[in-house]
Design a protein around this motif. Structure first.
Motif, short mmCIF file in Angstrom:
data_model
loop_
_atom_site.label_atom_id
_atom_site.label_comp_id
_atom_site.label_asym_id
_atom_site.label_seq_id
_atom_site.Cartn_x
_atom_site.Cartn_y
_atom_site.Cartn_z
N GLU A 114 0.82 -1.22 0.00
CA GLU A 114 0.00 0.00 0.00
C GLU A 114 0.85 1.27 0.00
OE1 GLU A 114 -3.16 -0.11 -0.44
OE2 GLU A 114 -3.21 -2.32 -0.36
N LEU A 115 2.06 1.18 -0.53
CA LEU A 115 2.92 2.36 -0.58
C LEU A 115 2.24 3.48 -1.37
CD1 LEU A 115 6.47 0.88 -1.27
CD2 LEU A 115 5.74 2.09 0.78
N PRO A 116 2.42 4.73 -0.96
CA PRO A 116 1.79 5.86 -1.67
C PRO A 116 2.54 6.19 -2.96
CG PRO A 116 3.08 6.69 0.16
CD PRO A 116 3.13 5.18 0.26
N LEU A 117 2.54 5.25 -3.89
CA LEU A 117 3.21 5.44 -5.17
C LEU A 117 2.25 5.08 -6.30
CD1 LEU A 117 6.72 3.80 -4.59
CD2 LEU A 117 6.28 6.21 -5.00
N PRO A 118 2.27 5.85 -7.39
CA PRO A 118 1.42 5.47 -8.53
C PRO A 118 1.87 4.16 -9.18
CG PRO A 118 2.87 7.30 -9.12
CD PRO A 118 3.01 7.10 -7.64
N THR A 119 3.13 3.77 -8.92
CA THR A 119 3.65 2.56 -9.53
C THR A 119 3.48 1.33 -8.64
OG1 THR A 119 5.84 3.09 -8.64
CG2 THR A 119 5.36 3.82 -10.88
N ALA A 120 2.80 1.49 -7.49
CA ALA A 120 2.66 0.35 -6.58
C ALA A 120 1.84 -0.77 -7.20
CB ALA A 120 2.01 0.82 -5.28
N ARG A 121 0.83 -0.43 -8.00
CA ARG A 121 0.01 -1.45 -8.64
C ARG A 121 -0.05 -1.26 -10.15
NH1 ARG A 121 -0.22 -5.78 -6.30
NH2 ARG A 121 -2.10 -6.34 -7.46
N ALA A 122 0.86 -0.46 -10.69
CA ALA A 122 0.82 -0.19 -12.13
C ALA A 122 2.23 -0.10 -12.69
CB ALA A 122 0.07 1.11 -12.42
N ILE A 123 2.35 -0.48 -13.95
CA ILE A 123 3.58 -0.30 -14.70
C ILE A 123 3.38 0.97 -15.52
CG2 ILE A 123 5.13 -1.28 -16.43
CD1 ILE A 123 4.11 -4.05 -15.55
N GLU A 124 3.94 2.05 -15.05
CA GLU A 124 3.68 3.37 -15.63
C GLU A 124 4.72 3.69 -16.69
OE1 GLU A 124 3.17 8.05 -14.26
OE2 GLU A 124 3.86 6.54 -12.82
N ILE A 125 4.27 3.78 -17.95
CA ILE A 125 5.18 4.10 -19.05
C ILE A 125 5.56 5.58 -18.97
CG2 ILE A 125 5.41 4.30 -21.56
CD1 ILE A 125 3.68 1.82 -21.82
N VAL A 126 6.86 5.86 -18.96
CA VAL A 126 7.37 7.22 -18.82
C VAL A 126 7.72 7.82 -20.18
CG1 VAL A 126 9.14 8.66 -17.76
CG2 VAL A 126 8.26 6.68 -16.54
N THR A 127 8.36 7.02 -21.05
CA THR A 127 8.80 7.52 -22.35
C THR A 127 9.03 6.36 -23.29
OG1 THR A 127 10.39 8.98 -23.45
CG2 THR A 127 11.26 7.49 -21.79
N PHE A 128 9.30 6.69 -24.55
CA PHE A 128 9.63 5.70 -25.57
C PHE A 128 10.98 6.08 -26.19
CE2 PHE A 128 5.06 5.70 -25.20
CZ PHE A 128 4.73 4.36 -25.22
N VAL A 129 11.82 5.10 -26.43
CA VAL A 129 13.16 5.35 -26.98
C VAL A 129 13.48 4.29 -28.02
CG1 VAL A 129 14.00 6.41 -24.85
CG2 VAL A 129 14.27 3.95 -25.19
N PRO A 130 14.43 4.57 -28.93
CA PRO A 130 14.88 3.52 -29.86
C PRO A 130 15.52 2.37 -29.09
CG PRO A 130 15.60 5.69 -30.59
CD PRO A 130 15.06 5.87 -29.21
N ALA A 131 15.27 1.16 -29.54
CA ALA A 131 15.77 -0.02 -28.83
C ALA A 131 17.28 -0.01 -28.72
CB ALA A 131 15.28 -1.29 -29.53
N GLU A 132 17.98 0.46 -29.77
CA GLU A 132 19.44 0.42 -29.76
C GLU A 132 20.05 1.43 -28.81
OE1 GLU A 132 18.04 2.84 -33.34
OE2 GLU A 132 17.55 0.93 -32.37
N SER A 133 19.25 2.35 -28.27
CA SER A 133 19.79 3.35 -27.34
C SER A 133 19.92 2.82 -25.92
CB SER A 133 18.89 4.59 -27.34
OG SER A 133 17.63 4.30 -26.76
N ILE A 134 19.40 1.62 -25.65
CA ILE A 134 19.45 1.05 -24.31
C ILE A 134 20.71 0.20 -24.18
CG2 ILE A 134 18.31 -0.44 -22.63
CD1 ILE A 134 16.83 2.12 -23.09
N ASP A 135 21.55 0.50 -23.21
CA ASP A 135 22.74 -0.31 -22.94
C ASP A 135 22.29 -1.67 -22.41
OD1 ASP A 135 25.10 -1.44 -22.16
OD2 ASP A 135 25.76 0.25 -20.92
N PRO A 136 22.67 -2.78 -23.08
CA PRO A 136 22.26 -4.11 -22.60
C PRO A 136 22.67 -4.40 -21.17
CG PRO A 136 23.16 -4.25 -24.82
CD PRO A 136 23.42 -2.86 -24.33
N LEU A 137 23.69 -3.71 -20.67
CA LEU A 137 24.14 -3.92 -19.31
C LEU A 137 23.07 -3.54 -18.29
CD1 LEU A 137 26.74 -4.92 -17.93
CD2 LEU A 137 27.43 -2.54 -17.68
N ARG A 138 22.15 -2.68 -18.70
CA ARG A 138 21.10 -2.23 -17.80
C ARG A 138 19.88 -3.15 -17.82
NH1 ARG A 138 19.95 4.08 -18.25
NH2 ARG A 138 18.70 3.46 -16.45
N ILE A 139 19.83 -4.09 -18.73
CA ILE A 139 18.64 -4.94 -18.89
C ILE A 139 18.79 -6.19 -18.04
CG2 ILE A 139 17.20 -6.20 -20.53
CD1 ILE A 139 18.17 -4.27 -22.68
#
Length: 324
Positions: free
Chosen positions: A82-107
């Motif tokens: 019951e944390l007071p966060l909008p993401t507590a029960r939702a996956i909130e999309i923040v932005t969209f980016v090209p797939a190649e811009s994501i460093d695989p080390l972060r995935i």
């Protein structure tokens, strides 16, 4: 399909997509327990309370945050949910980016997102097709296991996949690991590119990508269960000698890659060294000397022949009788 491990919704602008999260991967590795080898009794880890000095069941165990040695704040699972966060029960999309811009080390680990109910089918398909057409991925926020996380949503076949992502400050700077500057020739880089081309393929299927360690481990366990001799270890391939020449190592690697693909080795073409002015002069000098020697020999022979003829004529004149 495995059971759902989390239920919530994808928040896509003003669009809400109810989803269930299910694991996208399976672990097929062989698991072991700990045993007392003298009598094969199971060795277990038991949880004891330091205050009461007794073992406690899982139902009595919870989370706590230690402010100091003597002060601990208990935190219940219900409070985390019951944390007071909008993401507590939702996956909130923040932005969209090209797939190649994501460093695989972060995935990180991947999960399938399953549309929850018939109402979710249309917005689920809408987001999936929109991502596929734009060739982009969505970056989202969500809260799992007591912390807010970054996530990456992408399309895999007909499903949406959620990957946990690491925050930027969780990635260590690799600057101190970089090697010192080295000099590389264009030939070395080109040969390395040839090796990459020879080792490139379109899929990750086949015996090269099978888990041979687990297979061998299962054979050992089966042999011991049946009382048979353990399978013999394969003979190691002869290790090549150390190659100090980087170019030679690259060329040998390219040849090995060709052989593994069943390609015939290319005929080696050895270029003749270019003639230099020094080489031409050096070759002409012996020829001139030889010609000069031949000319001198001929002159000496002719001179000796003339002298012999003169002597013979003189002898004949001396012996001729005088007339009366």
């Amino acid at each position: 399909m495995p059971r759902s491990i989390w239920s919530g919704a994808i928040s896509f602008g003003l669009v809400t997509i109810p989803i269930d999260v299910v694991p996208a991967t399976e672990d097929h590795s062989v698991g072991f327990h700990q045993y007392h080898l003298e009598d094969m009794g199971r060795v277990r880890v038991r949880k004891y309370c330091e205050v009461e000095n007794r073992e406690v069941p899982q139902a009595e165990i919870g989370k706590g945050y230690a402010i100091s040695k003597d002060q601990v704040v208990p935190v219940l699972d219900e409070e985390l949910r019951e944390l007071p966060l909008p993401t507590a029960r939702a996956i909130e999309i923040v932005t969209f980016v090209p797939a190649e811009s994501i460093d695989p080390l972060r995935i990180g680990e991947g999960y399938y997102l399953q549309a929850s109910g018939t109402v979710a089918a249309k917005p689920y398909a809408l987001l999936r097709k929109a991502l596929a057409r734009t060739s982009k991925v969505a970056v989202a926020k969500f809260a799992w296991h007591g912390r807010e996380r970054l996530g990456l949503l992408r399309v895999r076949d007909e499903a949406l996949v959620l990957h946990a992502m690491r925050w930027p400050d969780e990635i260590r700077d690799p600057a101190e690991l970089a090697p010192p500057d080295v000099r590389l020739s264009d030939h070395e880089i080109t040969e390395a590119q040839h090796l990459i081309d020879r080792m490139t393929r379109d899929d990750l299927e086949g015996p090269d990508f099978a888990d041979h360690y687990t297979e061998a481990l299962e054979q050992v366990i089966e042999a011991k269960r049946e009382g048979h001799a353990l399978p013999a270890a394969p003979e190691p391939e002869a290790e090549p000698g150390k190659v100090l020449d980087l170019m030679a190592a690259l060329q040998a690697s390219v040849a090995q890659a060709k052989a593994s693909r069943g390609e015939a080795p290319e005929a080696e073409v050895h270029k003749l060294p270019k003639k230099t002015a020094t080489d031409t002069t050096a070759k002409k000098a012996p020829a001139r000397k030889a010609a000069a020697k031949k000319t001198a020999a001929k002159k000496a022979t002719k001179k000796a022949t003339k002298e012999t003829a003169k002597k013979a004529a003189a002898k004949q004149t001396t012996r001729r009788p005088r007339s009366a």
